[in-house]
Scaffold this motif. Structure first.
Motif, PDB file in Angstrom:
ATOM      1  N   ILE A 154      -1.854  -7.133   4.327  1.00 19.78           N
ATOM      2  CA  ILE A 154      -1.386  -5.862   3.792  1.00 19.78           C
ATOM      3  C   ILE A 154      -0.080  -6.025   3.026  1.00 19.78           C
ATOM      4  N   TYR A 155      -0.019  -5.401   1.853  1.00 21.95           N
ATOM      5  CA  TYR A 155       1.230  -5.261   1.109  1.00 21.95           C
ATOM      6  C   TYR A 155       1.675  -3.816   1.323  1.00 21.95           C
ATOM      7  N   ILE A 156       2.924  -3.620   1.740  1.00 18.88           N
ATOM      8  CA  ILE A 156       3.432  -2.269   1.992  1.00 18.88           C
ATOM      9  C   ILE A 156       4.412  -1.890   0.889  1.00 18.88           C
ATOM     10  N   SER A 157       4.089  -0.803   0.195  1.00 19.27           N
ATOM     11  CA  SER A 157       4.923  -0.282  -0.885  1.00 19.27           C
ATOM     12  C   SER A 157       5.553   1.027  -0.427  1.00 19.27           C
ATOM     13  N   TYR A 158       6.851   1.184  -0.669  1.00 17.57           N
ATOM     14  CA  TYR A 158       7.562   2.365  -0.197  1.00 17.57           C
ATOM     15  C   TYR A 158       8.883   2.510  -0.929  1.00 17.57           C
ATOM     16  N   SER A 159       9.447   3.691  -0.877  1.00 20.31           N
ATOM     17  CA  SER A 159      10.799   3.911  -1.378  1.00 20.31           C
ATOM     18  C   SER A 159      11.777   3.421  -0.312  1.00 20.31           C
ATOM     19  N   THR A 160      12.865   2.826  -0.748  1.00 21.42           N
ATOM     20  CA  THR A 160      13.861   2.358   0.223  1.00 21.42           C
ATOM     21  C   THR A 160      14.414   3.517   1.058  1.00 21.42           C
TER      22      THR A 160
END
Length: 158
Positions: free
Chosen positions: A9-15
């Protein structure tokens, strides 16, 4: 530069949502999944955009932690478009009930959408189920009623 490791899994999110993102990552890893998440997995001394691109390419699933914050992040938008172009399985985990922005609507219209806005932690298991291909958005009740026979079945006795 060392060859990137494949991750589930690659997790993309705003800091600005890093606390929830790290919590989801910990949950998934405690359940046997491997995750790539910045900044934890960025290698010092290597160009970070190449590392992010490689990580998305080498992951099976792209998990987007979607919120008002991530909808305004060009980095999150670029990562999501990259995953879409690579035909990755995309899971959109909406943590605050935000409506998809125009920039995300087309890219995410066929992704798995999970609403975690009431209590994100309660949806972590559903994320895992989607990854493991065991997710049923409308689980059947254990006391299911017998199906009514359709017109053709009644007509031909099947």
């Amino acid at each position: 530069m060392p060859k990137p490791k494949n991750r589930d899994i690659y997790i993309s999110y705003s800091t600005k949502d890093s606390e929830i993102a790290m919590d989801v990552c910990s949950f998934l890893e405690s359940n046997g999944k491997t995750c790539w998440i910045a900044p934890r997995d960025l290698l010092i001394g290597s160009y970070y955009l190449n590392q992010i691109n490689d990580a998305i390419m080498n992951a099976n699933t792209f998990l987007l932690i979607y919120s008002r914050n991530s909808s305004q992040s060009k980095y999150v938008e670029n990562e999501t478009h990259r995953a879409f172009s690579l035909e990755k399985q995309i899971i959109t985990f909406n943590i605050d009930g935000s409506e998809l922005s125009k920039d995300f609507k087309f890219t995410l219209m066929n992704s798995h959408m999970l609403d975690g806005s009431n209590n994100p932690k309660n949806s972590y298991g559903s994320i895992l189920d989607i990854i493991n291909n065991k997710y049923d958005p409308k689980p059947e009740k254990s006391e299911s009623k017998p199906k009514k026979k359709g017109f053709m079945s009644r007509l031909f006795g099947r």
